[in-house]
Each structure stands twice: as structure tokens, then as C-alpha cells.
Design an enzyme around this catalytic site. Sequence first.
Site, short mmCIF file in Angstrom:
data_model
loop_
_atom_site.label_atom_id
_atom_site.label_comp_id
_atom_site.label_asym_id
_atom_site.label_seq_id
_atom_site.Cartn_x
_atom_site.Cartn_y
_atom_site.Cartn_z
N ASP A 1 -3.11 2.06 15.83
CA ASP A 1 -4.65 2.61 16.42
C ASP A 1 -4.28 4.73 16.45
OD1 ASP A 1 -6.70 3.11 17.94
OD2 ASP A 1 -5.52 3.19 19.93
N HIS A 53 -7.48 5.55 7.15
CA HIS A 53 -7.21 4.62 7.33
C HIS A 53 -6.15 3.71 6.06
CE1 HIS A 53 -9.30 2.87 11.02
NE2 HIS A 53 -10.74 2.71 10.17
N LEU A 95 12.25 -10.02 5.76
CA LEU A 95 11.04 -9.85 7.69
C LEU A 95 10.37 -11.03 7.06
CD1 LEU A 95 10.05 -7.97 9.26
CD2 LEU A 95 9.04 -7.16 7.94
#
Length: 241
Positions: A21, A38, A132
Site C-alpha cells: 500500500d 506502481h 522462496l
Amino acid sequence: MQREIDGELLEVPNHVAIILDGNGRWAKKRMMPRNYGHAQGSKTVEQICEDAWNLGIKYLTVYAFSTENWKRPQKEVDALMKLLRSYLKDCIKRTTKNNMRVRVIGDKTGLSQDIRESIEELERVSAANTGLNFTIAINYGSRDEMRRAMVRMTKDVESGKIRSEEVTEELFNSYLDTWDIPDPDLLIRTSGEQRLSNFLLWQLAYTEFVFMEVLWPDFNRNELVRAIRQYNGRERRFGGI
């Protein structure tokens, strides 16, 4: 798992989920368009994947685009989809380099055909990787996820595949997008907002929450370690004493 981080012995969460956010506000502070924020935010994701693995985190899940984000101005949505297309293609190269497995959760039927194809390729080429476990929530909403799960489960009950009395929490969980992923130990939300925004509502039942003021493009390894320190200050009893 305990690990020494910056000279301090810390319990490292197995699975960290992050609500990304603050991209738009970060760009606005710099007198730049929201799309610039973004783009910078996507670069932060790339770095945090590496940082998370190096710190000992095994699973990382990020909230990239929600089912509600379609309500944003069309120009911004189009820019986000363009950024997503580029990110998915670049991610295919990074998964091989970093031995990272990638999954995408959410309603993929609501995405363009080329994006769905990129997701399928990304999941296929990274499926055997052992580093990961990176999960990206795209066109994802937790209520929608549970609705879709109930539709599939109802069909299986009606067809006789399962009986209603056999429905348990574990069985319901197996119908969710995250069926093969452990629940998050730690949720981080950046930008100072303190709400879940329809993210992993089922999976976060016993997760520890850390809300941070930092805007997502400014999030870094130090902020991640700071969140892990807060996590270490919590006592997780899972309903017990």
C-alpha cells in the site's frame, strides 16, 4: 526458525504476507503520476523477494491487485495491467536465476487471455524450484475466493464425491486458492492503513499483524527486519493459555 539477523537472534516467520500500500501517495509526494509509484513498487517487490529468502523466510505472499481495484480509473487500471504483463515476463527470468517458485492466486478468469497464459507459463517453469515460495494475489478477494470454494464444494456434494457431514475446516481449506500453502505467520501492511481489505480472511485467523507507516516503494530490508522484531515481541497462543 531462529536465525541471527544483524547480530540479534530472532524467530523468523515461515510465511509473511504483505499488503502493498502507498504507491500512489509515494508518487504524489514527488509530483509524479500514480503509475510511476506502481512501477517503483514493483521494483521493491523484486528486492524484497531476495531479502525475504536471505533472512530465512520460506513463503512470501503479496497483494498485488484486488477484485475491488477494477473500480479505479480506467487509465490507471490499464497501466497496472501493462505493468503486470511486463512484470510476469521478467519474473520468468528471475525465477530461474533465483530458484524461486511462483504461484498466482485469485480469479484468473477475470484476466486477459495473454495474462493468463503468462501466469500459466510462470507457474509451470518455476514449479520445481526449491527456493522462496512466492505467491502473487491478482484479481483476488478473500470473499470471492471463499465463494468460489463453496461453489466447487457444493458441486462435489451434489455429485456424491463428498458427503456434507464430511465437511471440516481442513476439507474447506483444500478448496481455497492457497490449499498447498501454509497460513501466514506475519501480515505486514504499509502506508499506515490498518485494515485487511478483503485479503486472506480465512488464512489470517491466527496471524500476527504489523501496520507500518512507510509507503511501499520505500519499504526495504530494514523495514522487513523491523516487522520481524515486532513479530518476535508477540506471544502466539492460538487460542490457548
